[in-house]
Design a protein around this motif. Structure first.
Motif, short mmCIF file in Angstrom:
data_model
loop_
_atom_site.label_atom_id
_atom_site.label_comp_id
_atom_site.label_asym_id
_atom_site.label_seq_id
_atom_site.Cartn_x
_atom_site.Cartn_y
_atom_site.Cartn_z
N LYS A 1 30.30 56.92 -32.70
CA LYS A 1 30.61 57.99 -33.64
C LYS A 1 32.11 58.33 -33.60
O LYS A 1 32.82 57.92 -32.65
CB LYS A 1 29.75 59.21 -33.30
N TYR B 1 21.15 59.39 -42.29
CA TYR B 1 20.44 60.47 -41.61
C TYR B 1 19.38 61.10 -42.51
O TYR B 1 19.14 62.30 -42.43
CB TYR B 1 21.44 61.53 -41.14
N GLU C 1 16.25 61.28 -42.38
CA GLU C 1 15.18 62.02 -41.69
C GLU C 1 15.62 63.44 -41.31
O GLU C 1 14.78 64.29 -40.99
CB GLU C 1 14.74 61.27 -40.42
N LEU D 1 26.09 67.83 -38.98
CA LEU D 1 25.96 66.41 -38.65
C LEU D 1 26.72 65.54 -39.66
O LEU D 1 27.44 64.60 -39.29
CB LEU D 1 24.47 66.04 -38.61
N ARG E 1 18.42 52.71 -26.13
CA ARG E 1 18.19 54.18 -26.10
C ARG E 1 18.30 54.69 -24.67
O ARG E 1 18.85 55.76 -24.42
CB ARG E 1 16.80 54.52 -26.65
N ARG F 1 26.02 58.98 -22.80
CA ARG F 1 26.24 60.40 -23.10
C ARG F 1 26.43 61.23 -21.82
O ARG F 1 27.20 62.17 -21.79
CB ARG F 1 25.08 60.94 -23.93
N THR G 1 23.75 71.08 -27.06
CA THR G 1 23.64 71.22 -28.52
C THR G 1 23.72 72.70 -28.88
O THR G 1 24.30 73.06 -29.89
CB THR G 1 22.30 70.64 -29.05
N ASN H 1 26.17 73.93 -31.65
CA ASN H 1 25.59 74.52 -32.86
C ASN H 1 26.04 75.97 -33.05
O ASN H 1 26.27 76.42 -34.17
CB ASN H 1 24.05 74.45 -32.83
N ALA I 1 28.11 69.89 -35.06
CA ALA I 1 27.10 69.00 -34.45
C ALA I 1 27.56 68.69 -33.04
O ALA I 1 28.76 68.73 -32.75
CB ALA I 1 26.98 67.71 -35.26
O1 CDP Z 1 20.99 60.78 -31.99
P1 CDP Z 1 19.60 61.08 -31.47
O2 CDP Z 1 18.55 60.14 -32.05
O3 CDP Z 1 19.56 61.15 -29.98
O4 CDP Z 1 19.24 62.57 -31.97
P2 CDP Z 1 18.59 63.09 -33.33
O5 CDP Z 1 17.56 64.12 -32.97
O6 CDP Z 1 18.15 61.95 -34.19
O7 CDP Z 1 19.79 63.86 -34.04
C1 CDP Z 1 20.82 63.15 -34.71
C2 CDP Z 1 22.15 63.75 -34.31
O8 CDP Z 1 22.26 65.09 -34.82
C3 CDP Z 1 22.38 63.93 -32.80
O9 CDP Z 1 22.80 62.74 -32.17
C4 CDP Z 1 23.45 65.01 -32.77
O10 CDP Z 1 24.75 64.49 -32.98
C5 CDP Z 1 23.06 65.89 -33.98
N1 CDP Z 1 22.33 67.12 -33.60
C6 CDP Z 1 23.03 68.32 -33.48
O11 CDP Z 1 24.23 68.34 -33.61
N2 CDP Z 1 22.37 69.48 -33.17
C7 CDP Z 1 21.05 69.49 -32.98
N3 CDP Z 1 20.45 70.64 -32.69
C8 CDP Z 1 20.31 68.29 -33.10
C9 CDP Z 1 20.98 67.11 -33.40
#
Ligand code: CDP
Ligand code: MG
Length: 162
Positions: free
Chosen positions: A13, A53, A55, A65, A89, A106, A114, A118, A123
């Motif tokens: 990223k 993104y 989903e 995000l 993963r 990470r 987060t 947030n 993000a």
């Molecule tokens: O990337 P990953 O699959 O681990 O997490 P995700 O649940 O698919 O969320 C996608 C991305 O959204 C995360 O990697 C974070 O950068 C962001 N995110 C965020 O900023 N705040 C949250 N509460 C949840 C996700």
């Protein structure tokens, strides 16, 4: 047992690029023996971010995000290996860097929660994206790479196997 060779999508990223971590992160995948079968630098726009993104479009953090993922170029990679989706993963670690274990990307290179991010209206800068399952991997690889941008080749040790 059936051994599954899988392909998965990884994105470094914008925060990883801006922090100069491209080499260190890619090295981890090479060290684990994963094969890089596709790689490029791309600066995505809002429309593309929405596709990647999809989903998360209705989530409360989506706007942050989208701002994050479009804030600079990313490195997109397609990695191949045995059970590559879950292996990658595991190497990436939990979404929240503050909870990600030491030894994960990470966990080793970031620490924010987060909640903290947030609250600031951003993000969480967690350096990397990796496909979560087979269906996501298939969809994401097709979104980021044209078929001719994915290369089938042998690693050095594979060339030595008759
Ligand atoms: O990337 P990953 O699959 O681990 O997490 P995700 O649940 O698919 O969320 C996608 C991305 O959204 C995360 O990697 C974070 O950068 C962001 N995110 C965020 O900023 N705040 C949250 N509460 C949840 C996700
Ligand atoms: Mg995800």
């Amino acid at each position: 047992m059936f051994i599954m060779i899988q392909r998965t999508l990884v994105l470094l990223k914008p925060d990883a690029i801006k922090r100069g971590l491209i080499g260190k992160i890619i090295s981890r995948f090479e060290d684990a023996g994963l094969k890089i079968v596709g790689m490029k630098m791309v600066w995505v726009n809002q429309e593309f971010a929405r596709k990647h993104y999809e989903e998360h479009l209705d989530k409360e953090f989506y706007e942050w995000l989208e701002k994050f993922i479009t804030s600079g170029p990313v490195i997109a990679m397609c990695l191949e290996g045995v059970e590559a989706i879950s292996v990658v993963r595991k190497m990436v670690g939990s979404t929240e860097p503050g909870k990600a274990l030491p030894g994960t990307i990470r966990g080793d290179f970031a620490h924010l929660s987060t909640t903290y991010a947030n609250k600031k209206g951003i993000a969480v800068p967690n350096l990397i994206h990796a496909s979560g399952n087979e269906e996501q991997a298939k969809r994401e690889i097709a979104l980021w790479f044209k078929p001719e941008e994915i290369h089938s080749y042998k690693l050095a040790y594979e060339e030595l196997v008759l």
